[in-house]
Design a protein around this motif. Structure first.
Motif, mmCIF file in Angstrom:
data_model
loop_
_atom_site.group_PDB
_atom_site.id
_atom_site.type_symbol
_atom_site.label_atom_id
_atom_site.label_comp_id
_atom_site.label_asym_id
_atom_site.label_seq_id
_atom_site.Cartn_x
_atom_site.Cartn_y
_atom_site.Cartn_z
ATOM 1 N N ARG A 10 2.202 11.727 8.577
ATOM 2 C CA ARG A 10 1.411 10.562 9.018
ATOM 3 C C ARG A 10 0.117 11.024 9.684
ATOM 4 N NH1 ARG A 10 4.257 5.498 9.258
ATOM 5 N NH2 ARG A 10 2.394 4.707 10.268
ATOM 6 N N GLU A 14 -3.526 9.662 8.860
ATOM 7 C CA GLU A 14 -4.007 8.693 9.846
ATOM 8 C C GLU A 14 -5.061 9.280 10.786
ATOM 9 O OE1 GLU A 14 -0.354 5.558 10.410
ATOM 10 O OE2 GLU A 14 -0.326 7.347 11.674
ATOM 11 N N ARG A 64 -10.206 5.322 6.024
ATOM 12 C CA ARG A 64 -8.933 5.325 6.723
ATOM 13 C C ARG A 64 -7.826 5.199 5.688
ATOM 14 N NH1 ARG A 64 -6.509 0.278 7.203
ATOM 15 N NH2 ARG A 64 -7.863 -1.448 6.617
ATOM 16 N N TRP A 65 -6.652 5.690 6.062
ATOM 17 C CA TRP A 65 -5.476 5.580 5.215
ATOM 18 C C TRP A 65 -4.497 4.649 5.896
ATOM 19 C CZ3 TRP A 65 -8.693 9.561 4.831
ATOM 20 C CH2 TRP A 65 -8.893 10.131 3.577
ATOM 21 N N GLU A 66 -4.152 3.586 5.214
ATOM 22 C CA GLU A 66 -3.154 2.638 5.708
ATOM 23 C C GLU A 66 -1.788 3.089 5.198
ATOM 24 O OE1 GLU A 66 -2.051 -2.080 5.096
ATOM 25 O OE2 GLU A 66 -3.880 -1.267 4.202
ATOM 26 N N ARG A 68 1.853 2.788 4.305
ATOM 27 C CA ARG A 68 2.737 1.675 3.964
ATOM 28 C C ARG A 68 4.206 2.063 4.093
ATOM 29 N NH1 ARG A 68 0.049 -2.581 1.908
ATOM 30 N NH2 ARG A 68 -2.116 -2.223 1.377
ATOM 31 N N CYS A 81 0.510 5.202 0.667
ATOM 32 C CA CYS A 81 -0.587 4.728 1.509
ATOM 33 C C CYS A 81 -1.712 4.154 0.663
ATOM 34 C CB CYS A 81 -1.106 5.862 2.391
ATOM 35 S SG CYS A 81 -1.712 7.305 1.497
ATOM 36 N N THR A 82 -2.614 3.463 1.345
ATOM 37 C CA THR A 82 -3.817 2.924 0.719
ATOM 38 C C THR A 82 -5.023 3.552 1.403
ATOM 39 O OG1 THR A 82 -2.693 0.833 0.258
ATOM 40 C CG2 THR A 82 -5.101 0.822 0.165
ATOM 41 N N HIS A 83 -5.907 4.110 0.604
ATOM 42 C CA HIS A 83 -7.136 4.723 1.113
ATOM 43 C C HIS A 83 -8.228 3.658 1.098
ATOM 44 C CE1 HIS A 83 -10.626 7.749 0.493
ATOM 45 N NE2 HIS A 83 -10.387 7.605 1.773
ATOM 46 N N HIS A 84 -8.835 3.431 2.252
ATOM 47 C CA HIS A 84 -9.928 2.458 2.405
ATOM 48 C C HIS A 84 -11.207 3.221 2.761
ATOM 49 C CE1 HIS A 84 -7.197 -1.083 2.893
ATOM 50 N NE2 HIS A 84 -6.370 -0.154 3.354
ATOM 51 N N ALA A 102 -10.400 0.102 -1.813
ATOM 52 C CA ALA A 102 -9.035 0.270 -1.300
ATOM 53 C C ALA A 102 -8.156 0.544 -2.513
ATOM 54 C CB ALA A 102 -8.574 -0.969 -0.560
ATOM 55 N N ASP A 104 -4.435 2.838 -3.923
ATOM 56 C CA ASP A 104 -3.186 3.427 -3.467
ATOM 57 C C ASP A 104 -3.019 4.887 -3.854
ATOM 58 O OD1 ASP A 104 -2.390 1.016 -2.342
ATOM 59 O OD2 ASP A 104 -1.317 0.372 -4.140
#
Length: 146
Positions: A10, A14, A64-66, A68, A81-84, A102, A104
Motif C-alpha cells: 500500500r 499510496e 495518486r493511486w486509489e 481498491r 488500484c486505480t491510477h489518477h 483514471a 485500473d
C-alpha cells in the motif's frame, strides 16, 4: 507477516510513487528484483523501478493511486488500484493533453526480507488511451449490455 507486506505494498502506491520518493523506494525494492512486465530494453531491479516511478511522475501530474483491494498470502501481495492523474508530459510520443485520467491496475508482488523481488502488472491501457482521445470510443449499445 502478511499484514506487514500488505502495508508495504500500500505504501508504495499510496505514498512512494505519488511523491517520486527515490530513497523510500530503495527501502522496499530489492536491488535485484525482477519486473516481469518490463520491456527487454528496460533495466531490472531497483533501477528499473526508479525509472518507472520517475517517468510516471513526468507524464502524470497530481497523480495518486486509489487502492481498491489488497490481498496477501504468504510472501505475495495483490493490489487492485486505480491510477489518477493529469496528462502533462509526453506519453509514447503523444504530447500532453492536460486531460484527467483514471485507469485500473492489478499489481502482484512477491517479497523476500521485506523487499519486493518480483512484480507482475496488468494495466487497463484501453481505458487510458480512450481518455486521452486515442482509440475507438465504446459504442452506447456495448455500454447498455455492460
Amino acid at each position: 507477516m502478511t499484514e506487514e507486506l500488505k502495508a508495504t505494498a500500500r505504501r508504495i502506491w499510496e505514498e512512494i510513487f505519488p511523491a517520486c520518493d527515490v530513497d523510500a523506494l530503495a527501502e522496499v525494492i530489492a536491488a535485484d528484483s525482477m519486473d516481469h512486465g518490463a520491456r527487454a530494453d528496460e533495466p531490472q531491479g531497483f533501477e528499473g523501478a526508479k525509472r518507472t516511478m520517475l517517468w510516471l511522475g513526468r507524464v502524470f501530474s497530481n497523480q495518486r493511486w486509489e487502492i481498491r483491494q489488497v490481498i496477501g498470502e504468504g510472501d505475495t501481495v495483490v493490489v487492485f488500484c486505480t491510477h489518477h492523474g493529469r496528462h502533462t508530459g509526453e506519453l509514447m510520443g503523444m504530447p500532453p493533453t492536460g486531460r484527467e485520467v483514471a485507469y485500473d491496475y492489478v499489481h502482484i508482488v512477491r517479497f523476500r526480507d521485506g523487499k519486493i523481488v518480483e512484480h507482475w502488472a496488468v494495466r487497463d491501457d484501453a481505458t487510458l488511451m480512450r481518455q486521452l482521445g486515442v482509440g475507438p470510443e465504446r459504442p452506447a449499445a456495448a455500454l447498455a449490455g455492460a
